[in-house]
Design a protein around this motif. Structure first.
Motif, PDB file in Angstrom:
ATOM      1  N   PRO A  47       0.800  -1.234   0.000  1.00  0.00           N
ATOM      2  CA  PRO A  47       0.000   0.000   0.000  1.00  0.00           C
ATOM      3  C   PRO A  47       0.834   1.286   0.000  1.00  0.00           C
ATOM      4  CG  PRO A  47       0.265  -0.742   2.241  1.00  0.00           C
ATOM      5  CD  PRO A  47       1.076  -1.692   1.372  1.00  0.00           C
ATOM      6  N   SER A  48       2.091   1.214  -0.418  1.00  0.00           N
ATOM      7  CA  SER A  48       2.945   2.401  -0.375  1.00  0.00           C
ATOM      8  C   SER A  48       2.389   3.524  -1.258  1.00  0.00           C
ATOM      9  CB  SER A  48       4.357   1.999  -0.830  1.00  0.00           C
ATOM     10  OG  SER A  48       4.984   3.053  -1.523  1.00  0.00           O
ATOM     11  N   SER A  49       2.311   4.729  -0.701  1.00  0.00           N
ATOM     12  CA  SER A  49       1.794   5.878  -1.449  1.00  0.00           C
ATOM     13  C   SER A  49       2.666   6.178  -2.668  1.00  0.00           C
ATOM     14  CB  SER A  49       1.733   7.112  -0.546  1.00  0.00           C
ATOM     15  OG  SER A  49       0.706   6.976   0.388  1.00  0.00           O
ATOM     16  N   THR A  50       3.981   6.015  -2.506  1.00  0.00           N
ATOM     17  CA  THR A  50       4.899   6.232  -3.633  1.00  0.00           C
ATOM     18  C   THR A  50       4.475   5.416  -4.841  1.00  0.00           C
ATOM     19  OG1 THR A  50       6.608   6.298  -1.921  1.00  0.00           O
ATOM     20  CG2 THR A  50       7.363   6.259  -4.216  1.00  0.00           C
ATOM     21  N   PHE A  51       4.065   4.201  -4.579  1.00  0.00           N
ATOM     22  CA  PHE A  51       3.693   3.282  -5.649  1.00  0.00           C
ATOM     23  C   PHE A  51       2.393   3.744  -6.330  1.00  0.00           C
ATOM     24  CE2 PHE A  51       2.238  -1.086  -7.041  1.00  0.00           C
ATOM     25  CZ  PHE A  51       3.255  -1.307  -7.941  1.00  0.00           C
ATOM     26  N   PHE A  52       1.374   4.065  -5.522  1.00  0.00           N
ATOM     27  CA  PHE A  52       0.110   4.549  -6.092  1.00  0.00           C
ATOM     28  C   PHE A  52       0.321   5.846  -6.869  1.00  0.00           C
ATOM     29  CE2 PHE A  52      -2.001   1.884  -2.763  1.00  0.00           C
ATOM     30  CZ  PHE A  52      -2.804   1.147  -3.616  1.00  0.00           C
ATOM     31  N   LYS A  53       1.192   6.729  -6.323  1.00  0.00           N
ATOM     32  CA  LYS A  53       1.403   8.017  -6.991  1.00  0.00           C
ATOM     33  C   LYS A  53       2.061   7.845  -8.357  1.00  0.00           C
ATOM     34  CE  LYS A  53       1.299  10.826  -2.850  1.00  0.00           C
ATOM     35  NZ  LYS A  53       2.105  11.205  -1.669  1.00  0.00           N
ATOM     36  N   SER A  54       2.922   6.809  -8.474  1.00  0.00           N
ATOM     37  CA  SER A  54       3.551   6.594  -9.780  1.00  0.00           C
ATOM     38  C   SER A  54       2.501   6.202 -10.822  1.00  0.00           C
ATOM     39  CB  SER A  54       4.657   5.533  -9.687  1.00  0.00           C
ATOM     40  OG  SER A  54       4.110   4.252  -9.464  1.00  0.00           O
ATOM     41  N   VAL A  55       1.444   5.507 -10.382  1.00  0.00           N
ATOM     42  CA  VAL A  55       0.365   5.150 -11.305  1.00  0.00           C
ATOM     43  C   VAL A  55      -0.453   6.388 -11.673  1.00  0.00           C
ATOM     44  CG1 VAL A  55      -1.571   3.580 -11.708  1.00  0.00           C
ATOM     45  CG2 VAL A  55       0.261   2.908 -10.134  1.00  0.00           C
ATOM     46  N   LEU A  56      -0.764   7.211 -10.662  1.00  0.00           N
ATOM     47  CA  LEU A  56      -1.515   8.452 -10.924  1.00  0.00           C
ATOM     48  C   LEU A  56      -0.738   9.363 -11.874  1.00  0.00           C
ATOM     49  CD1 LEU A  56      -2.821   9.198  -7.304  1.00  0.00           C
ATOM     50  CD2 LEU A  56      -4.215   8.545  -9.278  1.00  0.00           C
ATOM     51  N   ASN A  57       0.570   9.484 -11.634  1.00  0.00           N
ATOM     52  CA  ASN A  57       1.411  10.306 -12.515  1.00  0.00           C
ATOM     53  C   ASN A  57       1.325   9.840 -13.958  1.00  0.00           C
ATOM     54  OD1 ASN A  57       2.321  11.986 -10.556  1.00  0.00           O
ATOM     55  ND2 ASN A  57       4.265  10.906 -10.226  1.00  0.00           N
ATOM     56  N   ASP A  58       1.349   8.521 -14.110  1.00  0.00           N
ATOM     57  CA  ASP A  58       1.315   7.955 -15.458  1.00  0.00           C
ATOM     58  C   ASP A  58       0.006   8.315 -16.165  1.00  0.00           C
ATOM     59  OD1 ASP A  58       2.699   6.150 -17.392  1.00  0.00           O
ATOM     60  OD2 ASP A  58       0.843   4.993 -17.163  1.00  0.00           O
ATOM     61  N   MET A  59      -1.076   8.428 -15.393  1.00  0.00           N
ATOM     62  CA  MET A  59      -2.374   8.798 -15.981  1.00  0.00           C
ATOM     63  C   MET A  59      -2.536  10.312 -16.047  1.00  0.00           C
ATOM     64  SD  MET A  59      -5.169   6.029 -14.511  1.00  0.00           S
ATOM     65  CE  MET A  59      -4.950   6.233 -12.755  1.00  0.00           C
ATOM     66  N   GLY A  60      -1.650  11.054 -15.357  1.00  0.00           N
ATOM     67  CA  GLY A  60      -1.784  12.512 -15.306  1.00  0.00           C
ATOM     68  C   GLY A  60      -2.993  12.945 -14.497  1.00  0.00           C
ATOM     69  N   LEU A  61      -3.324  12.178 -13.444  1.00  0.00           N
ATOM     70  CA  LEU A  61      -4.521  12.473 -12.645  1.00  0.00           C
ATOM     71  C   LEU A  61      -4.166  12.832 -11.209  1.00  0.00           C
ATOM     72  CD1 LEU A  61      -7.013   9.643 -13.750  1.00  0.00           C
ATOM     73  CD2 LEU A  61      -6.735  11.955 -14.684  1.00  0.00           C
ATOM     74  N   GLN A  62      -5.062  13.586 -10.578  1.00  0.00           N
ATOM     75  CA  GLN A  62      -4.993  13.844  -9.139  1.00  0.00           C
ATOM     76  C   GLN A  62      -5.662  12.666  -8.414  1.00  0.00           C
ATOM     77  OE1 GLN A  62      -3.452  16.591  -7.722  1.00  0.00           O
ATOM     78  NE2 GLN A  62      -2.761  16.780  -9.842  1.00  0.00           N
ATOM     79  N   PRO A  63      -5.278  12.436  -7.142  1.00  0.00           N
ATOM     80  CA  PRO A  63      -5.863  11.297  -6.419  1.00  0.00           C
ATOM     81  C   PRO A  63      -7.393  11.288  -6.420  1.00  0.00           C
ATOM     82  CG  PRO A  63      -4.025  12.204  -5.173  1.00  0.00           C
ATOM     83  CD  PRO A  63      -4.229  13.110  -6.355  1.00  0.00           C
ATOM     84  N   HIS A  64      -8.037  12.472  -6.237  1.00  0.00           N
ATOM     85  CA  HIS A  64      -9.504  12.464  -6.107  1.00  0.00           C
ATOM     86  C   HIS A  64     -10.192  12.147  -7.437  1.00  0.00           C
ATOM     87  CE1 HIS A  64      -8.771  16.583  -7.561  1.00  0.00           C
ATOM     88  NE2 HIS A  64      -9.956  16.465  -8.117  1.00  0.00           N
ATOM     89  N   GLU A  65      -9.427  12.095  -8.521  1.00  0.00           N
ATOM     90  CA  GLU A  65     -10.015  11.764  -9.821  1.00  0.00           C
ATOM     91  C   GLU A  65      -9.960  10.269 -10.130  1.00  0.00           C
ATOM     92  OE1 GLU A  65      -8.951  15.834 -12.285  1.00  0.00           O
ATOM     93  OE2 GLU A  65      -7.318  14.416 -11.918  1.00  0.00           O
ATOM     94  N   ALA A  66      -9.404   9.492  -9.187  1.00  0.00           N
ATOM     95  CA  ALA A  66      -9.186   8.068  -9.475  1.00  0.00           C
ATOM     96  C   ALA A  66      -9.816   7.167  -8.420  1.00  0.00           C
ATOM     97  CB  ALA A  66      -7.701   7.786  -9.592  1.00  0.00           C
TER      98      ALA A  66
END
Lengths: 272, 272
Positions: A192-211
């Motif tokens: 559940p590392s945030s770093t890991f989730f953020k790398s996925v969000l970055n790849d989509m170009g999305l903010q957390p609340h959009e996913a």
């Protein structure tokens, strides 16, 4: 029937992240089996205007072989859509000049081909199943206890997962074992590392609340996603257990019977 | 040379409790090897007016076979002087009507001959070394996760011990693994449990302040004994590591090079 709430966010959603094992398929002998309705659900998401990524702590095979398996099961999926811990670990090792002693599935070893493994100064463990023999765990322990500053990376911290023949202990259990043996705290790479989730969000170009994250693991999928600001929905397949719905610290934004039901709810809400 | 203090209690002592592995001998291939001076040290204690007991978390063999090994190494020792976790566990299981699934060394199985093991409603783990395969740990996990109220007993909670070929992971590591997998807390039988130390004191008819524990394990021998009101001395043999002498929570009443030196200091103090 979903008897829990559903996040009222479907209209503002721009992307969906799916866990794989226990959501798309149940692992086991051979390729495992697709969970009913999940192949069609992925198709529907791909036909929608939502972005889609897959996020797994799967470390039994290289991403290439893993994706090929999912394709054989019938899923429309490609390597570039899949985020898994081993490539993330390789990046960290290179950045910090660390040479790993590896205790992982044989199948995932090719991911580490480009990493110097001589005279190890850290240990990397992933789900290793039968490779978690006493001898292999003891070897990893001896490397750690012999280091001035022992560093342990764990590819995920799951407790157990479900295969077709039953529940199986996951890497987190052996992470805790080595943490206790060496009196250290492991660095978790993967959910559940945030770093890991953020790398996925970055790849989509999305903010957390959009996913929205959909997974069968309440703590690692739902809890990890929520900790990072995303919505998190749990499916009642895979490693889901009824007691998850009264977990003391993690509450899903919604709980549904399976991926098919989750996708129908998302897409219906967006139409109305 | 002892460069740490020595408890100023030798004159009021009435009994000594000795840890075995790492104090009397180093385990390994075959019977292992006696630590220099320890056979003579036991003889001196037996010739003194002090009571003597042996207290071990050893669970590789039945007490009978274990004591026979020590006798072959040259120690003057009998079964009735030795306290080990397996017989203590059998007493607890019978008292509470529990039927164990056992994950232990094959050699210690005879200790459990008198216990009903059908349709298990708890798990008992001891040091099991190579028996701690992935399959065996997973089997124990499945028993626990299938119980309404899972109960796990651990015969000791050691992190690791030393054999002639190096350090080896001990039962505590696998206890932590199953605790994490099943989200439970194990009940420890053996050192450092106060219940276990008190059973040894009862057998000698002594109060805690009248007894001294000598061991190589700072937390389980020294810490356990001190927690129970006894004095605790660490020897620099076995699993001793220099960092033990600056441990954040446990401080030995004395630290000496080996058992021989400890016994000489006790007996000399009593003479003067």
């Amino acid at each position: 029937m979903a008897d829990s709430g559903w996040p009222g966010c479907s209209k503002s959603l721009k992307g969906v992240i799916l866990d794989m094992c226990g959501v798309l398929y149940d692992s086991g002998e051979g390729d495992g089996v697709a969970i009913a309705g999940s192949i069609e659900a992925v198709k529907k998401l791909k036909a929608s205007d939502l972005q889609l990524r897959f996020c797994t702590n799967e470390t039994q095979a290289s991403r290439e072989k893993f994706v090929a398996k999912l394709q054989r099961l019938g899923f429309d999926i490609s390597v570039s859509e899949v985020f898994s811990p081993a490539p993330a670990a390789v990046a960290v090792l290179k950045e910090r000049g660390l040479r790993p002693h590896l205790l992982v599935y044989d199948g995932v070893l090719p991911e580490f081909d480009s990493v110097d493994k001589t005279n190890p100064n850290c240990v990397v463990i992933g789900d290793a199943a039968e490779n978690f023999s006493y001898q292999n765990l003891n070897d990893a322990f001896r490397v750690l206890i012999g280091l001035e500053k022992p560093v342990l990376f764990s590819l995920g911290q799951g407790r157990y997962y479900k295969e077709t023949d039953g529940l199986k202990l996951d890497v987190g259990v052996y992470m805790k074992a080595l943490e206790y043996a060496c009196d250290l705290e492991a660095e978790v790479i993967g959910k559940p590392s945030s770093t890991f989730f953020k790398s996925v969000l970055n790849d989509m170009g999305l903010q957390p609340h959009e996913a929205l994250m959909i997974g069968d693991d309440l703590v690692n999928d739902v809890g990890g996603a929520k900790h990072c600001g995303m919505k998190g929905v749990q499916v009642r397949t895979g490693k889901y257990r009824p007691s998850d719905e009264r977990h003391p610290t993690v509450t899903a934004d919604g709980t549904v019977d399976n991926l098919s039901q989750a996708v129908d709810m998302i897409l219906n809400q967006r139409r109305h």
